[in-house]
Write an enzyme that holds these catalytic residues in place. Structure first.
Site, PDB file in Angstrom:
ATOM      1  N   ASP A 118      52.066  43.600  36.687  1.00  0.00           N
ATOM      2  CA  ASP A 118      50.654  43.900  36.426  1.00  0.00           C
ATOM      3  C   ASP A 118      49.835  42.650  36.719  1.00  0.00           C
ATOM      4  OD1 ASP A 118      48.168  45.039  35.013  1.00  0.00           O
ATOM      5  OD2 ASP A 118      49.639  46.624  34.700  1.00  0.00           O
ATOM      6  N   HIS A 168      45.383  46.394  39.039  1.00  0.00           N
ATOM      7  CA  HIS A 168      46.435  45.829  38.188  1.00  0.00           C
ATOM      8  C   HIS A 168      47.314  44.842  38.949  1.00  0.00           C
ATOM      9  CE1 HIS A 168      45.837  48.225  34.466  1.00  0.00           C
ATOM     10  NE2 HIS A 168      45.273  49.070  35.314  1.00  0.00           N
ATOM     11  N   GLU A 183      43.318  52.839  37.231  1.00  0.00           N
ATOM     12  CA  GLU A 183      42.129  52.077  36.865  1.00  0.00           C
ATOM     13  C   GLU A 183      41.586  51.203  37.995  1.00  0.00           C
ATOM     14  OE1 GLU A 183      42.738  51.790  32.061  1.00  0.00           O
ATOM     15  OE2 GLU A 183      43.710  50.258  33.284  1.00  0.00           O
TER      16      GLU A 183
END
Length: 619
Positions: A264, A318, A383
């Site tokens: 991440d 990410h 996201e």
């Protein structure tokens, strides 16, 4: 030394001895109560195990049974099993004293590739039996246990078509042995049968012996083919030993997917030899990494326990640490971070740079070699921030050069450009026979209409849902024909309910989700008329506030509730499962898994006395 001195010393010694004797008499005697015989036994009364004092007059010791034995016989016969079987379950009325040192296995020696797997499971089974004794010295003697494993197919393919069913029959064998016969189509089904058999073993604290049900028949198969855990090892590093312990717990409850969110924006702990900058600059330290050998060993460890490991390389968002040194990121660690991403540090790949895809191809190639038993790849897609890309001048200029605008639809076009190029590079690293490997992606703006239909082929992509179970986006995906994996955060995010870590108060998805809510997360109700398109689910633990030291109690026993929901698809709620859950939690503890306590132990020993209404969920 003269006579006077000798007398003085002797007198002093005598006084000392007298003091010691006086003190020893005054001190309380050692408490040997732990070694005394149990004073409590259990009786089955109206399908409930009632704690009863042992008394030669009213409840003699030879009539008393232990709590596990009572739960086995009291009610449906599934009292020791987790998850409960989906097919036939017939349990006899007798227990056999067994000798854990006399456990023998038989399997088809012609299936050579299964031999090592069975040898590992044989030792695991023997260890499980011994842990039931909880360190007590068992009474000697008992029957030998012979286990026959009959598997039709030696294939080790674990996918959505794999037959995971099994049949288990326990009865009398030759020469006074207890015989357990397990038949299954595949190794995976037979391994589940072995897991069920281990749960039929119990420790009788009244007779101080290991016992097993003397006769039983079980026919069992899972309701859903995808039964998993998604675990993040980037926000905080999780050591390999803790990962193996997690996989052991998953095997106990018949989960079959370990979804490894391995990288991440906070760290890149995976060693990619062709791109060493990623872990050299991206890992928290030189020791907090996963080498290719670490990964291969974990994949093999999982396979031995009937679990496939699905890797996730989340992109294009990410990403950050490690990637930033390669010069292919946008908005890395921008501040204030809340303007560009959902948590610090921000970071996304820059899709306009050709170098991004060369790097991805190298990463994919090495990951495919490490995760050699996975037929599915998770490409993340979580996201993505339009604000991040729109704050990067080079990206704006590239888009203008394509005669694109800078509106949402244009950035979705940019995202599709990235996804198409990344998928081409992934496919390039796959063997010719595997060019259509299924791809999983998280729900996002790209999985909403109209972008969904434009950019994501429903025959190739599986969508993992993290929104709420009643979100209209779920029904839209189902109506459009997409296959889903449910990780709805309102029931399956196991990091919810702890303190906020970027603000005060609680974290974003509070409150804490108890095992009861996990258990009642009915995927059939979520799917409605399209329920057959739901492949299963994954509970998820994001580790901003977890690490190796807190992992067990974050996961367990809530992950067990998730496992029964996906294996058994129970039509009753958590109340009917509570007594089994309390005993199962004790079994997790025996196995060395630090599962959270969910009630005072008094509730375990006084069944039905704690739930509101006092009926244990029975009507």
């Amino acid at each position: 030394m003269n006579f006077t001195h000798k007398c003085f010393l002797i007198g002093t010694l005598l006084v000392g001895v007298a003091i010691i004797l006086a003190v020893s008499i005054a001190l309380p005697k050692p408490d040997n109560s732990r070694e005394s015989e149990p004073v409590w036994g259990y009786q089955c009364v109206n399908d409930r195990c009632v704690k009863t004092a042992i008394s030669e007059a009213s409840f003699p010791r030879d009539k008393a049974i232990s709590l596990p034995a009572c739960r086995l016989f009291c009610g449906s016969g599934a009292g020791l099993l987790w998850p409960q079987p989906t097919g036939e379950l017939r349990v006899g009325n007798d227990l056999a004293h067994i000798d854990p040192e006399q456990v023998w296995f038989e399997w088809n020696e012609n299936f050579h590739q299964l031999t090592n797997l069975w040898e590992t499971n044989r030792e695991r089974f023997r260890k499980q039996l011994k842990t039931r004794a909880q360190g007590n010295a068992l009474k000697t003697g008992g029957k030998a246990l012979r286990i026959k494993l009959d598997v039709e197919d030696d294939s080790l393919t674990l996918d959505y078509k794999t037959d995971e069913s099994y049949q288990l029959a326990i009865g009398n064998g030759q020469n006074g042995e207890l015989l357990a016969a397990i038949t299954a189509k595949t190794f995976f089904g037979a391994r589940y049968g072995l897991e069920t058999l281990s749960q039929f073993a119990l420790y009788d604290n009244i007779r101080n012996e290991l016992q097993m049900i003397a006769s039983a028949n079980v026919s069992d198969s899972p309701a859903y083919p995808h039964r998993g855990l998604a675990l993040d090892t980037s926000r905080n590093y999780i050591d390999p030993e803790s990962l193996r312990r997690t996989i052991d717990g998953m095997a106990m409850v018949k989960l079959n997917v370990f979804h490894w969110h391995i990288t991440d924006s906070q760290s890149f702990p995976l060693v990619i030899k062709s791109r060493p900058t990623l872990h050299t600059y991206g890992a928290y330290s030189r020791r907090e990494v996963y080498t290719a050998e670490d990964v291969r060993q974990l994949v093999q460890y999982a396979l031995e326990r009937g679990i496939r490991v699905i890797p996730e390389l989340d992109a294009p968002a990410h990403v950050g640490e490690g990637w930033e040194k390669l010069g292919v990121t946008a908005c890395f660690n921008y501040q204030p971070w809340e303007n560009y991403c959902v948590e610090p540090p921000c970071g996304q790949l820059d899709p306009t740079q050709d170098a991004v895809y060369d790097i991805l191809e190298d990463v994919y190639r090495e990951m495919n070699a490490m995760f050699n038993h996975s037929d599915v790849f998770h490409m993340g897609g979580d996201e993505v921030s339009i604000r991040c890309w729109n704050a990067t001048g080079s990206i704006q200029r590239w888009m203008n050069g394509q005669e694109w605008g800078l509106q949402e639809a244009d950035f979705m076009k940019l995202w599709n450009y990235f996804q198409t190029e990344a998928l081409n590079r992934l496919d390039k690293t796959l063997p010719a026979s595997d060019k259509q490997r299924p791809i999983i992606m998280w729900t996002s703006k790209l999985t909403e209409s109209p972008y969904l239909e434009q950019y994501l082929d429903k025959d190739r992509y599986i969508i993992q849902v993290w929104t709420t179970g009643n979100d209209s986006k779920v029904s839209n995906l189902l109506e459009k024909g997409y296959r889903l994996i449910m990780s709805n955060y309102d029931a399956l995010y196991l990091d919810c309910g702890f303190a906020g870590w970027v603000t005060d108060g609680s974290n974003w998805c509070a409150p804490y989700i108890g095992w009861q809510k996990v258990y009642n997360n009915d995927l059939m109700a979520i799917g409605g008329p399209y329920a057959q398109q739901i492949l299963g689910g994954e509970a998820a633990l994001w580790t901003e506030q977890s690490d190796s030291h807190t992992l067990d109690n974050r996961l367990w026993p809530r992950l067990s509730a998730h496992a029964e929901r996906l294996w058994s698809n129970p039509r009753s709620g958590w109340q009917m499962a509570e007594s089994r859950m309390l005993l199962h939690r004790e079994r997790l503890i025996m196995a060395g898994i630090a599962a959270n306590s969910i009630q005072p132990k008094w509730c375990l020993q006084n069944e039905g006395s704690c739930p509101i209404g006092g009926d244990g969920g029975r009507s």
